[in-house]
Write a protein that holds these residues in place. Sequence first.
Motif, PDB file in Angstrom:
ATOM      1  N   ASN A 126       0.828  -1.194   0.000  1.00 34.21           N
ATOM      2  CA  ASN A 126       0.000   0.000   0.000  1.00 34.21           C
ATOM      3  C   ASN A 126       0.873   1.259   0.000  1.00 34.21           C
ATOM      4  N   LEU A 127       1.098   1.827  -1.192  1.00 35.41           N
ATOM      5  CA  LEU A 127       1.892   3.054  -1.328  1.00 35.41           C
ATOM      6  C   LEU A 127       1.021   4.242  -0.917  1.00 35.41           C
ATOM      7  N   VAL A 128       1.373   4.873   0.212  1.00 32.51           N
ATOM      8  CA  VAL A 128       0.547   5.968   0.730  1.00 32.51           C
ATOM      9  C   VAL A 128       1.256   7.324   0.660  1.00 32.51           C
ATOM     10  N   TYR A 129       2.559   7.308   0.328  1.00 29.68           N
ATOM     11  CA  TYR A 129       3.290   8.577   0.251  1.00 29.68           C
ATOM     12  C   TYR A 129       4.281   8.498  -0.902  1.00 29.68           C
ATOM     13  N   PHE A 130       4.306   9.539  -1.720  1.00 26.41           N
ATOM     14  CA  PHE A 130       5.312   9.646  -2.773  1.00 26.41           C
ATOM     15  C   PHE A 130       5.623  11.122  -2.990  1.00 26.41           C
ATOM     16  N   SER A 131       6.910  11.445  -2.979  1.00 26.88           N
ATOM     17  CA  SER A 131       7.324  12.827  -3.245  1.00 26.88           C
ATOM     18  C   SER A 131       8.600  12.835  -4.070  1.00 26.88           C
ATOM     19  N   GLN A 132       8.727  13.885  -4.855  1.00 29.81           N
ATOM     20  CA  GLN A 132       9.870  14.075  -5.746  1.00 29.81           C
ATOM     21  C   GLN A 132      10.642  15.294  -5.243  1.00 29.81           C
ATOM     22  N   HIS A 133      11.968  15.161  -5.128  1.00 27.99           N
ATOM     23  CA  HIS A 133      12.778  16.244  -4.568  1.00 27.99           C
ATOM     24  C   HIS A 133      13.989  16.505  -5.460  1.00 27.99           C
ATOM     25  N   SER A 134      14.300  17.766  -5.625  1.00 29.40           N
ATOM     26  CA  SER A 134      15.494  18.137  -6.376  1.00 29.40           C
ATOM     27  C   SER A 134      16.551  18.647  -5.403  1.00 29.40           C
ATOM     28  N   VAL A 135      17.807  18.564  -5.829  1.00 24.76           N
ATOM     29  CA  VAL A 135      18.920  19.027  -5.014  1.00 24.76           C
ATOM     30  C   VAL A 135      19.621  20.136  -5.789  1.00 24.76           C
TER      31      VAL A 135
END
Length: 197
Positions: A126-135
């Motif tokens: 159960n995937l409940v969180y997904f976020s994309q981040h740049s550096v």
Amino acid sequence: MGFILSLVFVILVLSLFLSKVRKGRAGELARLFRILSLVFAISLFTYWFIKKSTIRIVDHSVSLQLINKLPQALDFYLIKVNRSATEQALETSHIGKIRPEYYRVEYLSMKNSDEYWIAGYLGKKNLVYFSQHSVPNKNMDQMIEVQNYINQSEKLSAIAKKEIEEDNYQNMFSGIWVTLNLLLIFLNLVLILRKKN
């Protein structure tokens, strides 16, 4: 790692069969081969276990502090997007299960990358969180607080889910090989150390 584990398996099985050869020059060579294969296998697994259990601080890395502010423990994965001149590759690592109000620190080598994704699972599938981040600045450390159940991108989360499933499958496959090899190390060790009747 799969090739090395299968090679160690073959060597240990051969060593097990050579335990039947006991007399003459062939017996001495078989015993020497068995001892050397055991020393090699034990050394390899000792190195591997120490490497896996130490903190992985990488030179010229960005530290990522991931804080779980949600009321439930989530199992987090990190997917680093590596970009080189020829291809784009995804590198998956399991951060671990983080309880509410706790955090985990990871060290990321961002040499060929300027982006990573965080995926959080409640349970196994159960995937409940997904976020994309740049550096944008590789000299500044990152801190992420997970406060909501969000999915920033359905398309990227589907890719991440596939990568995580593949990584879990590879880890399960490696776990089977490791278990078989440890069993063979034990059997070979018992056969070498037992007293002659």
